[in-house]
Design a protein around this motif. Structure first.
Motif, mmCIF file in Angstrom:
data_model
loop_
_atom_site.group_PDB
_atom_site.id
_atom_site.type_symbol
_atom_site.label_atom_id
_atom_site.label_comp_id
_atom_site.label_asym_id
_atom_site.label_seq_id
_atom_site.Cartn_x
_atom_site.Cartn_y
_atom_site.Cartn_z
ATOM 1 N N UNK A 51 0.861 -1.191 0.000
ATOM 2 C CA UNK A 51 0.000 0.000 0.000
ATOM 3 C C UNK A 51 0.892 1.234 0.000
ATOM 4 N N UNK A 52 0.337 2.343 -0.441
ATOM 5 C CA UNK A 52 1.158 3.559 -0.497
ATOM 6 C C UNK A 52 0.987 4.382 0.783
ATOM 7 N N UNK A 53 1.752 5.464 0.875
ATOM 8 C CA UNK A 53 1.738 6.300 2.078
ATOM 9 C C UNK A 53 0.354 6.863 2.375
ATOM 10 N N UNK A 54 -0.382 7.203 1.337
ATOM 11 C CA UNK A 54 -1.733 7.749 1.536
ATOM 12 C C UNK A 54 -2.655 6.710 2.175
ATOM 13 N N UNK A 55 -2.489 5.453 1.783
ATOM 14 C CA UNK A 55 -3.349 4.404 2.337
ATOM 15 C C UNK A 55 -3.027 4.122 3.804
ATOM 16 N N UNK A 56 -1.746 4.099 4.170
ATOM 17 C CA UNK A 56 -1.417 3.867 5.581
ATOM 18 C C UNK A 56 -1.870 5.050 6.430
ATOM 19 N N UNK A 57 -1.747 6.247 5.898
ATOM 20 C CA UNK A 57 -2.245 7.421 6.611
ATOM 21 C C UNK A 57 -3.754 7.325 6.803
ATOM 22 N N UNK A 58 -4.452 6.857 5.779
ATOM 23 C CA UNK A 58 -5.900 6.665 5.852
ATOM 24 C C UNK A 58 -6.255 5.662 6.955
ATOM 25 N N UNK A 59 -5.486 4.552 7.057
ATOM 26 C CA UNK A 59 -5.725 3.572 8.117
ATOM 27 C C UNK A 59 -5.519 4.195 9.495
ATOM 28 N N UNK A 60 -4.400 4.904 9.655
ATOM 29 C CA UNK A 60 -4.101 5.524 10.952
ATOM 30 C C UNK A 60 -5.173 6.516 11.356
ATOM 31 N N UNK A 61 -5.559 7.357 10.415
ATOM 32 C CA UNK A 61 -6.585 8.365 10.709
ATOM 33 C C UNK A 61 -7.924 7.711 11.025
ATOM 34 N N UNK A 62 -8.238 6.633 10.332
ATOM 35 C CA UNK A 62 -9.492 5.917 10.599
ATOM 36 C C UNK A 62 -9.530 5.344 12.002
ATOM 37 N N UNK A 63 -8.425 4.706 12.421
ATOM 38 C CA UNK A 63 -8.368 4.176 13.784
ATOM 39 C C UNK A 63 -8.460 5.311 14.802
ATOM 40 N N UNK A 64 -7.713 6.383 14.578
ATOM 41 C CA UNK A 64 -7.706 7.503 15.523
ATOM 42 C C UNK A 64 -9.091 8.130 15.630
ATOM 43 N N UNK A 65 -9.748 8.305 14.503
ATOM 44 C CA UNK A 65 -11.092 8.894 14.513
ATOM 45 C C UNK A 65 -12.081 7.980 15.233
ATOM 46 N N UNK A 66 -12.005 6.706 14.963
ATOM 47 C CA UNK A 66 -12.920 5.763 15.612
ATOM 48 C C UNK A 66 -12.729 5.763 17.124
ATOM 49 N N UNK A 67 -11.470 5.829 17.571
ATOM 50 C CA UNK A 67 -11.200 5.782 19.008
ATOM 51 C C UNK A 67 -11.596 7.061 19.735
ATOM 52 N N UNK A 68 -11.899 8.103 18.991
ATOM 53 C CA UNK A 68 -12.386 9.345 19.601
ATOM 54 C C UNK A 68 -13.907 9.434 19.611
ATOM 55 N N UNK A 69 -14.561 8.488 18.979
ATOM 56 C CA UNK A 69 -16.019 8.521 18.868
ATOM 57 C C UNK A 69 -16.657 8.286 20.233
ATOM 58 N N UNK A 70 -17.497 9.213 20.695
ATOM 59 C CA UNK A 70 -18.099 9.069 22.027
ATOM 60 C C UNK A 70 -18.936 7.799 22.176
ATOM 61 N N UNK A 71 -19.603 7.371 21.133
ATOM 62 C CA UNK A 71 -20.410 6.149 21.214
ATOM 63 C C UNK A 71 -19.506 4.944 21.422
ATOM 64 N N UNK A 72 -18.410 4.882 20.693
ATOM 65 C CA UNK A 72 -17.472 3.771 20.849
ATOM 66 C C UNK A 72 -16.818 3.812 22.228
ATOM 67 N N UNK A 73 -16.425 4.979 22.670
ATOM 68 C CA UNK A 73 -15.799 5.110 23.991
ATOM 69 C C UNK A 73 -16.757 4.629 25.082
ATOM 70 N N UNK A 74 -18.012 5.044 25.000
ATOM 71 C CA UNK A 74 -19.001 4.589 25.999
ATOM 72 C C UNK A 74 -19.167 3.079 25.956
ATOM 73 N N UNK A 75 -19.216 2.520 24.755
ATOM 74 C CA UNK A 75 -19.394 1.069 24.628
ATOM 75 C C UNK A 75 -18.193 0.313 25.195
ATOM 76 N N UNK A 76 -16.995 0.811 24.917
ATOM 77 C CA UNK A 76 -15.790 0.110 25.377
ATOM 78 C C UNK A 76 -15.556 0.265 26.871
ATOM 79 N N UNK A 77 -16.087 1.299 27.485
ATOM 80 C CA UNK A 77 -15.840 1.534 28.909
ATOM 81 C C UNK A 77 -17.071 1.294 29.777
#
Length: 95
Positions: A51-77
């Motif tokens: 994969x190229x640099x743009x795709x790995x950046x997309x993966x990183x940003x996707x994980x980071x965005x998901x982990x900031x989601x209040x619904x996900x945070x509430x579910x995980x905690x």
């Protein structure tokens, strides 16, 4: 490659659940109690040349965005302990 990835993943998870004192040889230092969590979550990302640099950046940003989601945070905690053990691991080729 698959065997190496499985070994790396296992080592990383072991590091999450085995206290450092327990991993030492000799047993002279008592092991700290393990922290109890409701969820052990492993996020893996391919950063190889497939994969190229743009795709790995997309993966990183996707994980980071998901982990900031209040619904996900509430579910995980929302569990008994209110804690999550999180592992983020990327693997890449030698370049």
């Amino acid at each position: 490659m698959r065997l190496w990835l499985c070994a790396a993943f296992s080592a990383a998870l072991t590091a999450l659940v085995v206290p450092p004192a327990a991993a030492q040889s000799g047993g002279a230092t008592p092991a700290a109690p393990a922290t109890q969590v409701d969820l052990e979550l492993a996020l893996l990302a391919d950063a190889t040349g497939s994969i190229d640099d743009a795709e790995i950046l997309f993966q990183r940003q996707g994980y980071a965005e998901a982990l900031r989601d209040p619904i996900l945070i509430r579910a995980m905690t929302a569990g008994r302990f209110g804690r999550v053990a999180l592992l983020y691991m990327e693997w890449a080729d030698q370049d």
